[in-house]
Motif scaffolding. Structure first.
Motif, PDB file in Angstrom:
ATOM      1  N   LEU A 139     -58.711  70.525  77.900  1.00 55.45           N
ATOM      2  CA  LEU A 139     -60.151  70.531  77.657  1.00 55.45           C
ATOM      3  C   LEU A 139     -60.481  70.396  76.171  1.00 55.45           C
ATOM      4  O   LEU A 139     -61.494  69.798  75.804  1.00 55.45           O
ATOM      5  CB  LEU A 139     -60.775  71.813  78.211  1.00 55.45           C
ATOM      6  N   VAL A 140     -59.637  70.957  75.311  1.00 53.90           N
ATOM      7  CA  VAL A 140     -59.876  70.817  73.871  1.00 53.90           C
ATOM      8  C   VAL A 140     -59.751  69.355  73.459  1.00 53.90           C
ATOM      9  O   VAL A 140     -60.501  68.877  72.591  1.00 53.90           O
ATOM     10  CB  VAL A 140     -58.911  71.704  73.067  1.00 53.90           C
ATOM     11  N   ASP A 141     -58.841  68.609  74.061  1.00 55.04           N
ATOM     12  CA  ASP A 141     -58.707  67.183  73.766  1.00 55.04           C
ATOM     13  C   ASP A 141     -59.942  66.414  74.234  1.00 55.04           C
ATOM     14  O   ASP A 141     -60.391  65.470  73.563  1.00 55.04           O
ATOM     15  CB  ASP A 141     -57.460  66.608  74.432  1.00 55.04           C
ATOM     16  N   VAL A 142     -60.491  66.802  75.388  1.00 50.65           N
ATOM     17  CA  VAL A 142     -61.739  66.183  75.862  1.00 50.65           C
ATOM     18  C   VAL A 142     -62.851  66.447  74.854  1.00 50.65           C
ATOM     19  O   VAL A 142     -63.624  65.547  74.506  1.00 50.65           O
ATOM     20  CB  VAL A 142     -62.132  66.740  77.245  1.00 50.65           C
ATOM     21  N   PHE A 143     -62.939  67.667  74.375  1.00 51.64           N
ATOM     22  CA  PHE A 143     -63.934  68.032  73.372  1.00 51.64           C
ATOM     23  C   PHE A 143     -63.761  67.211  72.096  1.00 51.64           C
ATOM     24  O   PHE A 143     -64.725  66.691  71.541  1.00 51.64           O
ATOM     25  CB  PHE A 143     -63.813  69.533  73.062  1.00 51.64           C
ATOM     26  N   LYS A 144     -62.541  67.052  71.661  1.00 45.95           N
ATOM     27  CA  LYS A 144     -62.288  66.385  70.382  1.00 45.95           C
ATOM     28  C   LYS A 144     -62.494  64.876  70.468  1.00 45.95           C
ATOM     29  O   LYS A 144     -63.019  64.261  69.543  1.00 45.95           O
ATOM     30  CB  LYS A 144     -60.863  66.700  69.921  1.00 45.95           C
ATOM     31  N   ILE A 145     -62.082  64.271  71.585  1.00 33.92           N
ATOM     32  CA  ILE A 145     -62.088  62.815  71.703  1.00 33.92           C
ATOM     33  C   ILE A 145     -63.278  62.290  72.503  1.00 33.92           C
ATOM     34  O   ILE A 145     -63.756  61.179  72.269  1.00 33.92           O
ATOM     35  CB  ILE A 145     -60.757  62.337  72.328  1.00 33.92           C
ATOM     36  N   GLY A 146     -63.761  63.079  73.464  1.00 35.95           N
ATOM     37  CA  GLY A 146     -64.911  62.659  74.250  1.00 35.95           C
ATOM     38  C   GLY A 146     -64.577  61.905  75.513  1.00 35.95           C
ATOM     39  O   GLY A 146     -65.467  61.354  76.162  1.00 35.95           O
ATOM     40  N   ASN A 147     -63.304  61.889  75.904  1.00 36.50           N
ATOM     41  CA  ASN A 147     -62.878  61.172  77.113  1.00 36.50           C
ATOM     42  C   ASN A 147     -62.556  62.173  78.212  1.00 36.50           C
ATOM     43  O   ASN A 147     -61.517  62.845  78.167  1.00 36.50           O
ATOM     44  CB  ASN A 147     -61.650  60.317  76.804  1.00 36.50           C
ATOM     45  N   PRO A 148     -63.417  62.286  79.244  1.00 38.04           N
ATOM     46  CA  PRO A 148     -63.181  63.282  80.299  1.00 38.04           C
ATOM     47  C   PRO A 148     -61.916  63.025  81.105  1.00 38.04           C
ATOM     48  O   PRO A 148     -61.352  63.951  81.691  1.00 38.04           O
ATOM     49  CB  PRO A 148     -64.429  63.162  81.178  1.00 38.04           C
ATOM     50  N   ASN A 149     -61.457  61.773  81.133  1.00 39.03           N
ATOM     51  CA  ASN A 149     -60.274  61.443  81.927  1.00 39.03           C
ATOM     52  C   ASN A 149     -58.990  62.063  81.387  1.00 39.03           C
ATOM     53  O   ASN A 149     -57.971  62.099  82.077  1.00 39.03           O
ATOM     54  CB  ASN A 149     -60.108  59.923  82.017  1.00 39.03           C
TER      55      ASN A 149
END
Length: 322
Positions: A36-46
């Motif tokens: 989830l932190v990567d989704v937050f940082k990059i913006g890609n939900p996948n």
């Protein structure tokens, strides 16, 4: 035997590997919560989303569980069971005037808010708080991390705790230890020693069981249904709990690895002679500014070894869905 699983997280999907059951979930995808932190940082939900395979999956919200008549009542109808496994994950109770990162939508919403901000304060120096602090700093923000204890990552080795403190300080995160939050209002976080101006305040603490457990009237500890050593509900002998949804009197950690082990054991106990649940926390891996580190079999590791442990963990999670 008719078996139903409520919740398609690590515990629920691990149970499905043992016995194909009717799996009920409000989402049509599995969430890699540690991404989830990567989704937050990059913006890609996948990055954190794996669609469920078609089959015994039902996307629906559970409205009621009739424990006397052995029925799960959803918006899509009622379903009978002989044995029921509740593995509905966790929820997050947050401080007032703060944002959370409990799911993919939260991560995307938080990204939008942080992108427009300059100063970010994060409450809680556990694994999530540490990785969020790093991510916010990588996004060019002024970051303060507030922790109530005298060290970060209090559940990990001293080496991991100190390494996290050193790395965050190195990249410019203001780490404040031994600080109790006394109030959050008008863009300021007040602690026992500091007053921090903040455009966004993120709560990375307050994890508890899902609302479903309390709504169904089950005996619980911090929202987690209370189960015995065999993962059987203390209220109903044909109802089991696993993962973040459940705990014993002796406490079970909220961890993906432990959830996988609990889901497997719970389903096996539902089908045959039960055995006591024991768990093993093999690896806890953290990432700060692109560098992996953490505890592997109770020992501090960093670099390639830590990164490999993280990749193995993700690969195992993907295998649960496929």
């Amino acid at each position: 035997m008719r078996t139903i699983i409520i919740g398609g997280g690590f515990a629920g999907l691990s149970a499905m590997k043992v016995n194909k059951s009717l799996l009920i979930d409000e989402k049509d995808y599995f969430t890699l919560t540690h991404k989830l932190v990567d989704v937050f940082k990059i913006g890609n939900p996948n990055l954190a989303k794996i669609p469920y395979r078609e089959g015994n999956f039902l996307r629906a919200r559970v409205r009621e569980i009739d424990f006397r008549r052995n029925k799960v009542i959803t918006e899509m109808g009622a379903f009978d069971y002989d044995k029921l496994l509740i593995a509905a994950g966790y929820s997050q109770k947050i401080f007032p005037n703060t944002l959370k990162i409990e799911n993919i939508d939260d991560a995307l919403n938080l990204r939008q808010r942080v992108m427009k901000s300059k100063k970010v304060t994060i409450l809680g120096g556990g694994l999530l708080g540490v990785e969020l602090a790093s991510a916010c700093k990588e996004m060019g923000k002024e970051v303060s991390l507030v922790e109530g204890q005298n060290k970060l990552l209090g559940f990990m080795t001293k080496e991991s705790s100190q390494f996290a403190l050193n790395k965050l300080s190195e990249i410019g995160v203001k780490v404040l230890l031994n600080q109790k939050v006394e109030g959050i209002e008008n863009g300021k976080v007040k602690t026992n020693d500091y007053e921090l101006e903040s455009d966004v305040v993120i709560s990375s603490v307050g994890f508890r069981g899902p609302s479903l457990v309390q709504e169904m009237g089950l005996t619980n500890v911090n929202g987690r249904m209370l189960v015995d050593d065999y993962l059987r509900s203390v209220d109903y002998e044909n109802v089991y709990g696993a993962g973040d949804s459940a705990t014993t009197k002796g406490f079970v950690p909220m961890s993906a690895q432990v959830a996988v082990q609990a889901g497997k054991t719970a389903m096996e106990n539902m089908l045959r002679e039960p055995r006591k649940f024991t768990y093993k926390q093999v690896a806890i891996i953290v990432k700060i500014n692109g560098e992996y580190f953490g505890d592997l079999m109770g020992r501090f590791v960093r670099g390639k070894v830590a990164e490999m442990a993280e990749k193995i963990g993700i690969a195992k999670a993907v295998m649960l869905v496929n």
